[in-house]
Scaffold this active site. Structure first.
Site, PDB file in Angstrom:
ATOM      1  N   SER A 272       0.752  -1.236  -0.019  1.00 10.80           N
ATOM      2  CA  SER A 272       0.173  -0.037  -0.151  1.00 10.80           C
ATOM      3  C   SER A 272       0.904   1.368  -0.007  1.00 10.80           C
ATOM      4  CB  SER A 272      -0.765   0.022   1.052  1.00 10.80           C
ATOM      5  OG  SER A 272      -2.032   0.724   1.019  1.00 10.80           O
ATOM      6  N   LYS A 276       4.235   2.300  -2.325  1.00 11.21           N
ATOM      7  CA  LYS A 276       4.664   3.243  -3.218  1.00 11.21           C
ATOM      8  C   LYS A 276       6.005   3.779  -2.727  1.00 11.21           C
ATOM      9  CE  LYS A 276      -0.106   5.242  -1.958  1.00 11.21           C
ATOM     10  NZ  LYS A 276      -1.152   4.648  -2.677  1.00 11.21           N
ATOM     11  N   TRP A 363     -10.294   0.310  -4.793  1.00 15.65           N
ATOM     12  CA  TRP A 363      -9.832   1.934  -4.292  1.00 15.65           C
ATOM     13  C   TRP A 363      -8.281   1.741  -5.384  1.00 15.65           C
ATOM     14  CZ3 TRP A 363     -11.430   6.263  -3.420  1.00 15.65           C
ATOM     15  CH2 TRP A 363     -10.600   7.213  -2.738  1.00 15.65           C
ATOM     16  N   HIS A 413      -7.625  -5.603  -0.198  1.00 19.45           N
ATOM     17  CA  HIS A 413      -6.304  -4.960   0.186  1.00 19.45           C
ATOM     18  C   HIS A 413      -5.545  -5.508   1.251  1.00 19.45           C
ATOM     19  CE1 HIS A 413      -4.146  -1.189  -0.024  1.00 19.45           C
ATOM     20  NE2 HIS A 413      -4.116  -1.026   1.066  1.00 19.45           N
TER      21      HIS A 413
END
Ligand code: GTR
Length: 437
Positions: A272, A276, A363, A413
């Site tokens: 998540s 990044k 999402w 997720h």
């Protein structure tokens, strides 16, 4: 004439409304989950320099396009990070050769970023498999809630750290409760990766920066700002995601000094927001042997120009501290952004990269994550490496690729055992392994 003009305006507005686009923003307000409404977009070509010159040689990629892209990401998205501090110091504070029932050697290392008593520091936790016959490859990642949460090992020191108090709306310097041990055990699969001959190194997010708008005051960004005698960030100074990535590079600085680790074979891995960070760490620091982006989503591996799930505007609003101030300029005009996620993935070339999605994690735009890996392929090909080996977004639980790899697993997720299984296979097939016999 007047009539015709207003008629044309009405048609124009109707066209954009139907197509799900707005005239001014390039992306409508709100969140889209309908593939038919994603809209059209054009991606910057990885192999064309800003001046229009085509990149046809590895040499031009290395000397011109790669540095140009790193600068574009620094200027418009992640901001510029400081170099390795001159006074970086490593203190091994504990070693247990008999951790996890004798399976591993556990070390704890304090990494100090300056010489003074107020210098910022991070706590690195390292597990090395006791079956190792020489230096081993490693995974390194930022954990969300502290080193003590990644395994059930009661020997991990619970350090004082910044903990967010949602009632008081501020972070507090405190020692998390014993009851928070092993809270994130499922996300790290420590015993599995040790059994497969890999080491794990991890650092806590809050040591680098507590994750809220004003958290920089307690983290490395605040420390270096004060050191420079400043009180405000420049529009292209680093954001929190770049700071977490910088923490991964400092972890690698330590690993280069540890004879149990083969520092040429360290993969940055993150889930998540930390996915990044892992992507930016691998893109900006070529010492990382590879990168794993687990459900990194918007401003990670997902193409920002696709109107699907989270948007640039939303991420800059919910998490104003994550990226540099310049990034907010693209809130309403993502098409003007000189970069996109495929270029971030391309910056990892020719090193192995794994992008992973979860089917219910809409999402994060799973298909947009696949497309970033797909559109990074030309750069891998320039290096003579194969791409994903598929043209279409694969079905759930069908991993694809070799050097550039991808899967979308069923479910939500998260990082699950299934994901780690693929990451270990990926590391096995791509790293020159010196591990257990
Ligand atoms: C969400 C955020 C995502 C992703 C996620 C996470 O709230 O919108 O971009 O980073 O958090 O880190 O779990």
């Amino acid at each position: 004439m007047k009539h015709n003009f207003s008629h044309a305006v009405v048609l124009w507005v109707a066209f954009f409304a139907l197509a799900g686009r707005s005239v001014s923003s390039g992306q409508p307000a709100g969140f889209n989950y309908d593939e038919a409404k994603v809209g059209t977009y054009s991606l910057p070509d990885p192999l064309t320099l800003v001046d229009g010159t085509k990149v046809t040689e590895v040499e031009t990629w290395k000397s011109k396009r790669r540095p140009e892209l790193v600068r574009l990401f620094e200027t418009h998205m992640h901001g510029r990070s400081p170099a390795r501090p001159a006074e970086l110091k490593f203190v091994v504070t504990s070693t247990d050769k008999n951790a996890l029932g004798g399976k591993a050697t556990r070390k704890e290392i304090t990494v100090r970023f300056g010489a003074g008593p107020d210098a910022a520091e991070m706590h690195l936790l390292l597990y090395v498999p006791n079956t190792a016959r020489g230096p081993v490859p490693a995974f390194v990642g930022v954990n969300f809630e502290g080193n003590h949460t990644v395994t059930s090992d009661p020997g991990i020191t619970i350090t004082e750290q910044w903990v967010w108090n949602s009632k008081e709306k501020r972070s507090e310097r405190m020692r998390p409760a014993e009851s928070t041990r092993d809270k994130r055990v499922g996300s790290w699969a420590v015993e599995t990766l040790l059994a497969r001959g890999y080491a794990l190194a991890t650092i806590p997010r809050a040591d680098i920066e507590p994750d809220y708008a004003e958290g920089w005051r307690h983290g490395v960004r605040g420390y270096f700002l004060r050191q420079a005698g400043k009180s405000e960030f420049a529009p292209d100074d680093w954001g929190a995601v770049a700071a977490w990535a910088w923490g991964l590079s400092r972890a690698l600085d330590y690993l280069e000094t540890d004879k149990d680790i083969d520092a040429r074979q360290v993969i940055a891995m993150g889930h998540s927001r930390m996915g990044k960070a892992a992507l930016w760490a691998g893109a900006s620091d070529e010492r990382f042997a590879g990168v794993i982006s687990n459900n990194s989503g918007e401003s990670g591996a997902a193409i920002s120009r696709r109107w699907f799930g989270e948007t640039v505007e939303r991420i800059n609003t919910s998490f104003p501290h994550w990226f540099c101030a310049n990034y907010k300029r693209y809130n309403k005009d993502v098409a003007a952004l000189p970069v996109d996620a495929h270029l971030l993935v391309a910056l990892i070339a020719p090193r192995p990269v794994y992008v992973a999605s979860a089917a219910e994690d809409t999402w994060a735009d799973p298909k947009g994550e696949f497309l970033a890996a797909k559109h990074a392929e030309p750069v891998y090909r320039l290096f003579g490496k194969a791409g994903l080996g598929v043209e279409e977004w694969p079905a759930v639980d069908q991993p694809v690729g070799k050097v550039v790899s991808y899967h979308v697993r069923r479910g939500k997720h998260d990082v699950l055992a299934y994901d780690w299984e693929q990451y270990l296979n990926f590391a096995d097939r791509n790293l020159l392994i010196v591990k257990t016999p």
